[in-house]
Design a protein around this motif. Sequence first.
Motif, PDB file in Angstrom:
ATOM      1  N   LEU A  62     -27.300 -16.151   3.560  1.00 29.64           N
ATOM      2  CA  LEU A  62     -27.665 -16.616   2.228  1.00 29.64           C
ATOM      3  C   LEU A  62     -26.672 -17.663   1.764  1.00 29.64           C
ATOM      4  N   GLY A  63     -27.151 -18.812   1.391  1.00 27.64           N
ATOM      5  CA  GLY A  63     -26.299 -19.849   0.821  1.00 27.64           C
ATOM      6  C   GLY A  63     -25.518 -20.632   1.854  1.00 27.64           C
ATOM      7  N   LYS A  64     -24.787 -21.612   1.344  1.00 31.34           N
ATOM      8  CA  LYS A  64     -24.002 -22.498   2.176  1.00 31.34           C
ATOM      9  C   LYS A  64     -22.685 -21.816   2.552  1.00 31.34           C
ATOM     10  N   ARG A  65     -22.163 -22.122   3.732  1.00 28.06           N
ATOM     11  CA  ARG A  65     -20.905 -21.536   4.171  1.00 28.06           C
ATOM     12  C   ARG A  65     -19.738 -22.286   3.522  1.00 28.06           C
ATOM     13  N   THR A  66     -19.067 -21.628   2.593  1.00 30.64           N
ATOM     14  CA  THR A  66     -17.915 -22.249   1.926  1.00 30.64           C
ATOM     15  C   THR A  66     -16.777 -21.234   1.880  1.00 30.64           C
ATOM     16  N   PRO A  67     -15.567 -21.687   2.198  1.00 30.40           N
ATOM     17  CA  PRO A  67     -14.434 -20.770   2.099  1.00 30.40           C
ATOM     18  C   PRO A  67     -14.104 -20.505   0.635  1.00 30.40           C
ATOM     19  N   PRO A  68     -13.468 -19.378   0.330  1.00 34.30           N
ATOM     20  CA  PRO A  68     -13.118 -19.098  -1.056  1.00 34.30           C
ATOM     21  C   PRO A  68     -12.118 -20.130  -1.581  1.00 34.30           C
ATOM     22  N   ALA A  69     -12.179 -20.405  -2.857  1.00 34.65           N
ATOM     23  CA  ALA A  69     -11.325 -21.427  -3.464  1.00 34.65           C
ATOM     24  C   ALA A  69      -9.862 -20.990  -3.487  1.00 34.65           C
ATOM     25  N   ASN A  70      -9.586 -19.749  -3.849  1.00 28.27           N
ATOM     26  CA  ASN A  70      -8.208 -19.274  -3.951  1.00 28.27           C
ATOM     27  C   ASN A  70      -7.982 -18.149  -2.947  1.00 28.27           C
ATOM     28  N   VAL A  71      -7.091 -18.395  -1.984  1.00 28.11           N
ATOM     29  CA  VAL A  71      -6.747 -17.391  -0.993  1.00 28.11           C
ATOM     30  C   VAL A  71      -5.244 -17.154  -1.087  1.00 28.11           C
ATOM     31  N   ASP A  72      -4.860 -15.891  -1.231  1.00 25.43           N
ATOM     32  CA  ASP A  72      -3.451 -15.545  -1.336  1.00 25.43           C
ATOM     33  C   ASP A  72      -2.875 -15.373   0.067  1.00 25.43           C
ATOM     34  N   HIS A  73      -2.017 -16.321   0.489  1.00 24.42           N
ATOM     35  CA  HIS A  73      -1.403 -16.267   1.810  1.00 24.42           C
ATOM     36  C   HIS A  73       0.019 -15.728   1.758  1.00 24.42           C
ATOM     37  N   SER A  74       0.431 -15.224   0.622  1.00 24.56           N
ATOM     38  CA  SER A  74       1.795 -14.711   0.521  1.00 24.56           C
ATOM     39  C   SER A  74       1.910 -13.416   1.324  1.00 24.56           C
ATOM     40  N   PRO A  75       3.082 -13.172   1.943  1.00 27.08           N
ATOM     41  CA  PRO A  75       3.231 -11.945   2.729  1.00 27.08           C
ATOM     42  C   PRO A  75       3.209 -10.716   1.838  1.00 27.08           C
ATOM     43  N   HIS A  76       2.595  -9.664   2.342  1.00 27.48           N
ATOM     44  CA  HIS A  76       2.544  -8.407   1.601  1.00 27.48           C
ATOM     45  C   HIS A  76       2.599  -7.254   2.600  1.00 27.48           C
ATOM     46  N   ALA A  77       3.008  -6.102   2.135  1.00 29.46           N
ATOM     47  CA  ALA A  77       3.130  -4.933   3.000  1.00 29.46           C
ATOM     48  C   ALA A  77       1.753  -4.437   3.405  1.00 29.46           C
ATOM     49  N   HIS A  78       1.680  -3.850   4.577  1.00 26.79           N
ATOM     50  CA  HIS A  78       0.435  -3.267   5.053  1.00 26.79           C
ATOM     51  C   HIS A  78       0.073  -2.080   4.159  1.00 26.79           C
ATOM     52  N   PRO A  79      -1.204  -1.882   3.868  1.00 24.84           N
ATOM     53  CA  PRO A  79      -1.588  -0.773   2.992  1.00 24.84           C
ATOM     54  C   PRO A  79      -1.179   0.598   3.532  1.00 24.84           C
ATOM     55  N   ALA A  80      -1.051   0.753   4.840  1.00 21.76           N
ATOM     56  CA  ALA A  80      -0.687   2.048   5.413  1.00 21.76           C
ATOM     57  C   ALA A  80       0.805   2.169   5.704  1.00 21.76           C
ATOM     58  N   SER A  81       1.619   1.202   5.254  1.00 20.76           N
ATOM     59  CA  SER A  81       3.050   1.279   5.543  1.00 20.76           C
ATOM     60  C   SER A  81       3.684   2.426   4.766  1.00 20.76           C
ATOM     61  N   PRO A  82       4.689   3.086   5.361  1.00 18.49           N
ATOM     62  CA  PRO A  82       5.287   4.232   4.671  1.00 18.49           C
ATOM     63  C   PRO A  82       6.097   3.838   3.438  1.00 18.49           C
ATOM     64  N   THR A  83       6.678   2.625   3.422  1.00 22.74           N
ATOM     65  CA  THR A  83       7.519   2.236   2.283  1.00 22.74           C
ATOM     66  C   THR A  83       6.773   1.373   1.276  1.00 22.74           C
ATOM     67  N   HIS A  84       5.665   0.780   1.660  1.00 17.54           N
ATOM     68  CA  HIS A  84       4.879  -0.113   0.795  1.00 17.54           C
ATOM     69  C   HIS A  84       5.709  -1.278   0.280  1.00 17.54           C
ATOM     70  N   SER A  85       6.683  -1.720   1.088  1.00 17.68           N
ATOM     71  CA  SER A  85       7.485  -2.883   0.708  1.00 17.68           C
ATOM     72  C   SER A  85       7.844  -3.659   1.964  1.00 17.68           C
ATOM     73  N   LEU A  86       8.140  -4.940   1.782  1.00 16.36           N
ATOM     74  CA  LEU A  86       8.535  -5.789   2.890  1.00 16.36           C
ATOM     75  C   LEU A  86      10.045  -5.725   3.070  1.00 16.36           C
ATOM     76  N   PRO A  87      10.546  -5.902   4.317  1.00 17.57           N
ATOM     77  CA  PRO A  87      11.997  -5.949   4.490  1.00 17.57           C
ATOM     78  C   PRO A  87      12.554  -7.244   3.908  1.00 17.57           C
ATOM     79  N   ASP A  88      13.847  -7.228   3.583  1.00 18.47           N
ATOM     80  CA  ASP A  88      14.478  -8.413   2.998  1.00 18.47           C
ATOM     81  C   ASP A  88      14.478  -9.580   3.980  1.00 18.47           C
ATOM     82  N   SER A  89      14.813  -9.302   5.226  1.00 17.59           N
ATOM     83  CA  SER A  89      14.826 -10.339   6.250  1.00 17.59           C
ATOM     84  C   SER A  89      14.548  -9.686   7.598  1.00 17.59           C
ATOM     85  N   PHE A  90      14.334 -10.529   8.592  1.00 13.61           N
ATOM     86  CA  PHE A  90      14.081  -9.999   9.928  1.00 13.61           C
ATOM     87  C   PHE A  90      15.327  -9.324  10.476  1.00 13.61           C
TER      88      PHE A  90
END
Length: 120
Positions: A18-46
């Motif tokens: 249905l409809g024309k193939r268009t990508p969404p206008a706003n996509v959040d590419h910022s890093p975020h923790a995985h939903p199943a991660s035990p801490t629900h936070s990203l590490p400070d650095s590698f």
Amino acid sequence: MQATRRLLQHRQPMIKFLGKRTPPANVDHSPHAHPASPTHSLPDSFATYRQKAQQHGPLTQSTNFHSGAIGGHSGHSLGSIRPGKGEVFDRSDLPARFRRTPWTQAEIEAIESGGASMFA
């Protein structure tokens, strides 16, 4: 071959888009923790992540040994080479009831003939 071409000539896909193939206008590419991660936070650095990470044991090396070198640990420091209580290194060390049973001549012939010798 001509019949196949005629059959596929009027083929219509069963899925409808249905409809024309268009990508969404706003996509959040910022890093975020995985939903199943035990801490629900990203590490400070590698580097801080690597200090706490484990893969088949700690990834960090002790300062007493050569870091990252193969054979950096003495054999004595790695512990005993004897199996612990309730552990065995080879199946032949198990009691007789758990060992492999030897093949009989009839089984060997059945395997080599593809099973035909069982019915002949």
